[in-house]
Design an enzyme around this catalytic site. Structure first.
Site, PDB file in Angstrom:
ATOM      1  N   ARG A  18     -13.831  24.416  21.602  1.00  0.00           N
ATOM      2  CA  ARG A  18     -12.433  23.984  21.534  1.00  0.00           C
ATOM      3  C   ARG A  18     -11.700  24.598  20.345  1.00  0.00           C
ATOM      4  NH1 ARG A  18     -12.422  18.011  21.027  1.00  0.00           N
ATOM      5  NH2 ARG A  18     -14.388  18.434  20.001  1.00  0.00           N
ATOM      6  N   ASN A  36     -12.865  18.272  25.607  1.00  0.00           N
ATOM      7  CA  ASN A  36     -14.157  18.105  26.250  1.00  0.00           C
ATOM      8  C   ASN A  36     -14.000  17.143  27.418  1.00  0.00           C
ATOM      9  OD1 ASN A  36     -15.621  19.763  24.534  1.00  0.00           O
ATOM     10  ND2 ASN A  36     -16.238  18.110  23.185  1.00  0.00           N
TER      11      ASN A  36
END
Length: 87
Positions: A18, A36
């Site tokens: 990320r 996520n």
């Protein structure tokens, strides 16, 4: 302007995916978000000029060094974003 919803699967959590995607998005001038997913995938929305979004998808196929990307699914979506957020 091109806007895509991405599902990135494989070994993509716990490998700085990320944050690396946020940094790459800023470098390319892409806006949207990344998070996520409970199923172990990474979900993202990317928006920007077509070439920049295409470059972001190309990056997502390999991800950061520790990632092992199995697949990237992309579908068109809508929205309006002003930056790239890691959720």
């Amino acid at each position: 302007m091109k806007t895509l919803h991405l599902w990135i699967r494989g070994r993509v959590q716990g490998v700085w995916f990320r944050e690396s995607m946020r940094i790459e998005a800023e470098r390319l001038g892409v806006v949207g978000w990344v998070r996520n997913s409970p199923d172990g995938a990474v979900e993202a929305v990317v928006q920007g000029e077509a070439d920049a979004v295409d470059a972001m998808i190309h990056w997502a196929h390999r991800g950061p060094p520790l990632a092992q990307v199995g697949s990237v699914e992309a579908s068109e979506t809508q929205g309006s974003y002003s930056g790239f957020e890691r959720r």
